[in-house]
Design a protein around this motif. Structure first.
Motif, PDB file in Angstrom:
ATOM      1  N   GLU A 107       0.894  -1.057   0.071  1.00 53.77           N
ATOM      2  CA  GLU A 107       0.155   0.050  -0.009  1.00 53.77           C
ATOM      3  C   GLU A 107       0.730   1.312   0.088  1.00 53.77           C
ATOM      4  O   GLU A 107       0.720   1.914  -0.609  1.00 53.77           O
ATOM      5  CB  GLU A 107      -0.997   0.117   1.106  1.00 53.77           C
ATOM      6  N   LEU A 108       2.023   1.154   0.902  1.00 53.45           N
ATOM      7  CA  LEU A 108       2.829   2.572   0.798  1.00 53.45           C
ATOM      8  C   LEU A 108       3.549   2.659  -0.404  1.00 53.45           C
ATOM      9  O   LEU A 108       3.777   3.653  -0.864  1.00 53.45           O
ATOM     10  CB  LEU A 108       3.663   2.305   2.134  1.00 53.45           C
ATOM     11  N   ILE A 109       4.126   1.247  -0.954  1.00 55.60           N
ATOM     12  CA  ILE A 109       5.085   1.535  -2.228  1.00 55.60           C
ATOM     13  C   ILE A 109       4.082   2.015  -3.268  1.00 55.60           C
ATOM     14  O   ILE A 109       4.344   3.016  -4.015  1.00 55.60           O
ATOM     15  CB  ILE A 109       5.194   0.132  -2.468  1.00 55.60           C
ATOM     16  N   ASN A 110       2.837   1.739  -3.467  1.00 54.72           N
ATOM     17  CA  ASN A 110       2.151   2.046  -4.626  1.00 54.72           C
ATOM     18  C   ASN A 110       1.583   3.405  -4.183  1.00 54.72           C
ATOM     19  O   ASN A 110       1.562   4.198  -5.341  1.00 54.72           O
ATOM     20  CB  ASN A 110       0.433   1.165  -4.658  1.00 54.72           C
ATOM     21  N   PHE A 111       1.544   4.002  -3.014  1.00 53.80           N
ATOM     22  CA  PHE A 111       1.149   5.338  -2.766  1.00 53.80           C
ATOM     23  C   PHE A 111       2.173   6.342  -3.152  1.00 53.80           C
ATOM     24  O   PHE A 111       1.714   7.426  -4.019  1.00 53.80           O
ATOM     25  CB  PHE A 111       0.689   5.642  -1.264  1.00 53.80           C
ATOM     26  N   ILE A 112       3.553   5.987  -2.811  1.00 56.86           N
ATOM     27  CA  ILE A 112       4.584   6.611  -3.216  1.00 56.86           C
ATOM     28  C   ILE A 112       4.708   6.682  -4.868  1.00 56.86           C
ATOM     29  O   ILE A 112       4.876   7.905  -5.219  1.00 56.86           O
ATOM     30  CB  ILE A 112       5.959   6.054  -2.723  1.00 56.86           C
ATOM     31  N   ALA A 113       4.398   5.559  -5.348  1.00 56.75           N
ATOM     32  CA  ALA A 113       4.548   5.685  -6.997  1.00 56.75           C
ATOM     33  C   ALA A 113       3.407   6.752  -7.482  1.00 56.75           C
ATOM     34  O   ALA A 113       3.638   7.425  -8.334  1.00 56.75           O
ATOM     35  CB  ALA A 113       4.215   4.329  -7.566  1.00 56.75           C
ATOM     36  N   PHE A 114       2.116   6.653  -6.996  1.00 52.80           N
ATOM     37  CA  PHE A 114       1.148   7.586  -7.416  1.00 52.80           C
ATOM     38  C   PHE A 114       1.634   9.009  -7.213  1.00 52.80           C
ATOM     39  O   PHE A 114       1.188   9.971  -7.789  1.00 52.80           O
ATOM     40  CB  PHE A 114      -0.148   7.203  -6.792  1.00 52.80           C
ATOM     41  N   GLU A 115       2.233   9.206  -5.903  1.00 50.95           N
ATOM     42  CA  GLU A 115       2.527  10.443  -5.382  1.00 50.95           C
ATOM     43  C   GLU A 115       3.545  11.343  -6.229  1.00 50.95           C
ATOM     44  O   GLU A 115       3.528  12.394  -6.645  1.00 50.95           O
ATOM     45  CB  GLU A 115       3.156  10.450  -3.983  1.00 50.95           C
ATOM     46  N   ASN A 116       4.317  10.658  -7.114  1.00 48.32           N
ATOM     47  CA  ASN A 116       5.399  10.815  -7.773  1.00 48.32           C
ATOM     48  C   ASN A 116       4.829  11.672  -9.090  1.00 48.32           C
ATOM     49  O   ASN A 116       5.474  12.350  -9.812  1.00 48.32           O
ATOM     50  CB  ASN A 116       6.068   9.821  -8.488  1.00 48.32           C
ATOM     51  N   ASP A 117       3.493  11.349  -9.306  1.00 53.15           N
ATOM     52  CA  ASP A 117       2.752  11.867 -10.564  1.00 53.15           C
ATOM     53  C   ASP A 117       1.857  12.883 -10.259  1.00 53.15           C
ATOM     54  O   ASP A 117       0.993  13.291 -11.134  1.00 53.15           O
ATOM     55  CB  ASP A 117       2.368  10.793 -11.561  1.00 53.15           C
ATOM     56  N   ALA A 118       1.335  12.685  -9.091  1.00 58.87           N
ATOM     57  CA  ALA A 118       0.079  13.369  -8.656  1.00 58.87           C
ATOM     58  C   ALA A 118       0.028  14.820  -9.179  1.00 58.87           C
ATOM     59  O   ALA A 118       1.157  15.633  -8.970  1.00 58.87           O
ATOM     60  CB  ALA A 118      -0.240  13.540  -7.211  1.00 58.87           C
ATOM     61  N   THR A 119      -0.898  15.655  -9.566  1.00 64.32           N
ATOM     62  CA  THR A 119      -1.170  16.883  -9.965  1.00 64.32           C
ATOM     63  C   THR A 119      -1.295  17.810  -8.662  1.00 64.32           C
ATOM     64  O   THR A 119      -0.869  18.988  -8.571  1.00 64.32           O
ATOM     65  CB  THR A 119      -2.402  17.339 -10.781  1.00 64.32           C
ATOM     66  N   HIS A 120      -1.829  17.343  -7.658  1.00 63.09           N
ATOM     67  CA  HIS A 120      -2.414  17.865  -6.635  1.00 63.09           C
ATOM     68  C   HIS A 120      -2.372  17.067  -5.511  1.00 63.09           C
ATOM     69  O   HIS A 120      -2.972  16.027  -5.323  1.00 63.09           O
ATOM     70  CB  HIS A 120      -3.904  18.415  -6.601  1.00 63.09           C
ATOM     71  N   LEU A 121      -1.457  17.737  -4.251  1.00 59.33           N
ATOM     72  CA  LEU A 121      -1.054  16.667  -3.133  1.00 59.33           C
ATOM     73  C   LEU A 121      -1.599  17.278  -1.971  1.00 59.33           C
ATOM     74  O   LEU A 121      -1.648  18.438  -1.484  1.00 59.33           O
ATOM     75  CB  LEU A 121       0.356  16.587  -2.881  1.00 59.33           C
ATOM     76  N   TYR A 122      -2.991  16.455  -1.285  1.00 61.98           N
ATOM     77  CA  TYR A 122      -3.613  17.145  -0.240  1.00 61.98           C
ATOM     78  C   TYR A 122      -3.322  16.073   0.839  1.00 61.98           C
ATOM     79  O   TYR A 122      -2.857  14.981   0.785  1.00 61.98           O
ATOM     80  CB  TYR A 122      -5.122  16.981  -0.387  1.00 61.98           C
TER      81      TYR A 122
END
Length: 286
Positions: free
Chosen positions: A95-110
């Motif tokens: 779950e953490l690995i996948n989140f970090i991967a998505f975070e790398n591309d996110a347009t907006h980080l909340y």
């Protein structure tokens, strides 16, 4: 693809497009034609596995794609989804690995945090003090070092993106109690507050503090991080960290709830710089 994307977003986009291409054709019929198991096709369409470029081209052709540019775009997504990034070398929960991967591309980080500074905004010293306390071990423990190193790499990646031509937006809400809790001692906390003020001064960064006088507010249900993407609102990702199991939510119905909570929290807070000033005034020696 008009802009390069990382592996997590590429895989999510590809799985969605392949499912759209299949339309009303029965999954079993497509799997049979490709000489795949039905389970394999389901995993591809549900973003559970990557798919090789040759398989993408063969599947797309079978589903009626003949345009060369469109085939190349789908193949490029497959290639991007199979990149080996630094976080894949970490022995963290999926779950953490996948989140970090998505975070790398996110347009907006909340994010909303009620007990400590949000991960992307932590200094190394603060992160070490916090993580060693949570894990009940020394800052030199390999488990602490690994987690802190990853957190600093995430922060480094964010800072690089903020300095780039297309910086992401960052909107984070912090409970006032976070500013009052001197994790790591006074010197560490002072440096952490300085960093928060510096971040709040950036053009695409919005940091707000929820004062204790508010009493109840939607964030009291728990801390979370939310990622959104310009490519599609349905790609939203929510990460919830707990002492036991972490949760990664991608279902649009669930993530929409967190969007609403975040929007409300950001309108209820006060300026971080003003909140930090009040904290420092209250703790100034008489």
């Amino acid at each position: 693809m008009t802009e390069p994307v990382g592996p997590a977003l590429a895989r999510a986009l590809l799985s969605r497009e392949l499912r759209t291409l299949r339309g009303n054709t029965p999954a079993a019929a497509v799997a049979g034609a490709m000489h795949w198991s039905l389970a394999k096709l389901n995993r591809i369409e549900n973003n559970k596995v990557t798919i090789q470029p040759l398989e993408v081209e063969a599947l797309a052709r079978h589903l009626g794609v003949t345009d060369g540019d469109e085939l190349k775009r789908l193949v490029d997504l497959s290639l991007a989804s199979r990149q080996r990034m630094w976080w894949r070398e970490k022995h963290f929960p999926d779950e953490l690995i996948n989140f970090i991967a998505f975070e790398n591309d996110a347009t907006h980080l909340y994010a909303y945090q009620a007990t400590f500074v949000p991960p992307l905004l932590q200094t190394r010293q603060y992160a070490e003090a916090l993580t060693s306390s949570v894990l009940q071990t020394s800052p030199e423990d390999p488990a602490v070092v690994s987690l802190v190193d990853a957190r600093m790499k995430r922060r480094e990646t964010l800072m690089a993106r903020l300095a780039g031509d297309q910086p992401p937006s960052v909107s984070q809400a912090i409970d006032e109690s976070v500013l009052l809790r001197p994790i790591g001692g006074d010197d560490v906390m002072a440096a952490q507050l300085d960093h928060l003020v510096e971040m709040a001064g950036r053009d695409t960064v919005e940091l707000t503090v929820l004062p204790l006088r508010l009493g109840v507010h939607p964030g009291l249900s728990g801390a979370f991080e939310l990622l959104t993407f310009t490519e599609d609102r349905d790609l939203d990702v929510v990460f919830i960290e707990t002492p036991g199991t972490d949760f990664l939510l991608t279902d649009a119905e669930n993530t929409a709830t967190y969007r609403r909570v975040m929007d409300e929290l950001l309108t209820m807070g006060e300026s971080l710089a003003e909140a930090v000033h009040k904290v420092r005034q209250a703790h100034r020696p008489q």
